[in-house]
Design an enzyme around this catalytic site. Structure first.
Site, PDB file in Angstrom:
ATOM      1  N   GLY A 216      14.476 -14.666  16.981  1.00 57.03           N
ATOM      2  CA  GLY A 216      15.211 -13.753  17.575  1.00 57.03           C
ATOM      3  C   GLY A 216      14.972 -12.678  17.657  1.00 57.03           C
ATOM      4  N   SER A 217      15.724 -11.452  17.762  1.00 59.88           N
ATOM      5  CA  SER A 217      15.722 -10.630  17.766  1.00 59.88           C
ATOM      6  C   SER A 217      15.790  -9.960  16.109  1.00 59.88           C
ATOM      7  CB  SER A 217      16.733  -9.118  18.190  1.00 59.88           C
ATOM      8  OG  SER A 217      16.573  -9.406  19.776  1.00 59.88           O
ATOM      9  N   VAL A 218      16.559 -10.659  15.290  1.00 63.56           N
ATOM     10  CA  VAL A 218      15.712 -10.157  13.934  1.00 63.56           C
ATOM     11  C   VAL A 218      14.931 -10.248  13.234  1.00 63.56           C
ATOM     12  CG1 VAL A 218      18.256 -11.390  13.105  1.00 63.56           C
ATOM     13  CG2 VAL A 218      16.182 -12.815  13.363  1.00 63.56           C
ATOM     14  N   LYS A 220      12.525  -8.884  14.804  1.00 60.76           N
ATOM     15  CA  LYS A 220      11.884  -7.497  14.863  1.00 60.76           C
ATOM     16  C   LYS A 220      12.006  -6.297  13.590  1.00 60.76           C
ATOM     17  CE  LYS A 220      13.449  -7.296  19.608  1.00 60.76           C
ATOM     18  NZ  LYS A 220      14.745  -7.388  20.964  1.00 60.76           N
TER      19      LYS A 220
END
Length: 488
Positions: A216-218, A220
């Site tokens: 997920g967003s980690v 990014k």
């Protein structure tokens, strides 16, 4: 001698020769293989014939040996706080062999390692009983306790690393198991083993290194690193020219944002509030091949050995533009272990230098002589010091002004950087999402700890309340706080 007798004599001679050849083949060519064979019961008997050496944390043993009162197996393995340390120690069982450190360093722990030949020989002359050596770990007991207790009844994992050395400070996985429960050879041990094997929650699985999750967003922060290193972003506070909605390449599907203010947001703002559109667009601009290159510099697409083998995290090398854009926000085919995300965080906290992770500091003989001392080893430099410091600036904004506030230590002279993530998975994202948080604590002397936390499932938490900032960040905070306190 008549002809028939001569033939019989020759035949018998050939049989004797064949027997000699076979005997020598077994004794000299296959001796090591047969001695180490898992079905050779004498190996197991020898393993538990003497007091086994210990696995050490903070100068104290977390393992032990007791008289098992068994005809064949003299000593049985015991564990202190077994469920908490099982992801580190593994198990040593009279009936079910061994794994992890117990298996990898079995020669040292049993005293059979070639490096302990002098100790064994001396014991023969002095009459002392043979003893195993010790394995000294890099683990921090307070950090491990914070990680294990923080996970509690949740399903998940935590890894903490010292960025400047690569030393693993904590490795927790839940649900866990007690290796003592099947260390022997009784019916009770068999019952405990069978129950663990049948448990659908897989307590024997070390989720910290053997399970891969959509990050997920980690993830990014990896995309941000690629954008900076490849010159797609030169000013983290400049607009990124991202439309709202942003349409994924090769499709008519808009990228959904769960945050507001993502249109034309700067990289700094986009990381702070976690804009999917900005990072999907940046991943497409960097391109699949350069994204793969950056991910692999951090350790993706390769198994890690710490020394226990960790599963390879994945960034797809063959996906199309649309897949790459989705992977750039940690979805599609991207999958990672908690260890891998701790490595990413540690490299950023260490000004762009990734140190090889390890959790065995020393191997020690029974007489306390050091047989082996492991030293920090540089693995790669994924980002320049300047870009690493920009990433730190953005991650620190996530904690002070964004979604990671629950990880703030509120300690004088300590800065905390972090990134939240909520990873969707399952067909049509129907399953409960994973909650992620990565973070580091940093002082004027550098960063003493980087942490990755994933909560796979949290009993009693409503789906809409599952978030990295809400579930995972407090665990990361507790681990960082424990490390900071242990440093004095």
């Amino acid at each position: 001698m008549n002809k028939p007798l001569r033939r019989v004599a020759i035949f018998c001679g050939l049989l004797v020769l064949a027997l000699l050849l076979r005997d020598n083949w077994l004794q000299f060519v296959r001796a090591d293989e047969l001695n180490a064979h898992s079905r050779n019961k004498r190996v197991q008997i020898e393993r538990y014939a003497n007091v086994r050496g210990n696995i050490i944390v903070d100068g104290k043993p977390i393992t032990g040996s007791v008289d098992s009162q068994d005809t064949f197996y003299k000593y049985k393995r015991t564990y202190t706080d077994g469920p908490m340390w099982a992801p580190v120690t593994g198990y040593a069982s009279q009936a079910y062999d061994a794994n992890q450190i117990e298996k990898i360093e079995d020669g040292i722990l049993t005293g059979n390692d070639d490096r302990l030949f002098f100790d064994r020989t001396l014991a023969m002359f002095t009459g002392e009983k043979k003893k195993g050596g010790d394995v000294i770990t890099t683990l921090n007991g307070a950090a491990q306790k914070a990680a294990f207790e923080g996970l509690g009844n949740k399903t998940g994992a935590v890894v903490a690393i010292e960025p400047k050395t690569g030393k693993i400070l904590a490795m927790a996985s839940t649900p866990s198991y007690d290796p003592s429960s099947f260390a022997g050879y009784s019916g009770k041990d068999e019952k405990a083993w069978v129950a663990l094997e049948k448990d659908k929650n897989k307590p024997k699985l070390n989720r910290a290194i053997r399970e891969i999750y959509p990050p997920g967003s980690v993830f990014k922060v990896v995309t941000a690193a690629a954008a900076l290193e490849n010159g797609k972003i030169t000013d983290i506070n400049a607009p990124t020219d991202t439309p709202e909605p942003y349409i994924l390449p090769l499709s008519t599907v808009p990228m959904k944002n769960h945050a507001r203010g993502c249109k034309n947001a700067s990289l700094n703002q986009a990381l702070e509030v976690s804009c999917n559109s900005v990072f999907a667009k940046l991943g497409d601009e960097v391109g699949r091949d350069k994204m793969v290159e950056m991910a692999e510099k951090f350790g993706f697409n390769a198994e890690q050995f710490v020394p226990v083998r960790a599963a390879a995290s994945v960034y797809d090398k063959k996906m199309d533009r649309g897949g790459n854009a989705q992977s750039s926000i940690g979805q599609f085919n991207t999958a990672t272990t908690p260890l891998q995300m701790a490595m990413v965080t540690a490299a950023i906290a260490n000004d762009g230098k990734l140190m090889k992770p390890y959790m065995i500091d020393q191997l020690r003989a029974p007489n306390l002589d050091i047989l082996k001392q492991n030293e920090p080893e540089e693995m790669s430099r994924p980002v320049s010091p300047a870009n690493a410091q920009l990433l730190q600036q953005m991650m620190e904004n996530v904690v002070t002004d964004g979604t990671g506030g629950n990880a703030d230590l509120n300690m004088d002279g300590v800065k905390v950087g972090g990134k939240t993530g909520t990873a969707q998975h399952g067909e049509k994202n129907a399953k409960r999402p994973y909650a992620w948080f990565i973070s580091y604590a940093k002082t004027a002397e550098g960063s003493p700890v980087a942490v990755a936390v994933v909560v796979e499932d949290s009993a009693g938490t409503d789906r809409e309340d599952i978030s990295g900032g809400g579930l995972a960040a407090p665990i990361a905070k507790a681990v960082m706080k424990a490390v900071m306190k242990s440093r004095g």
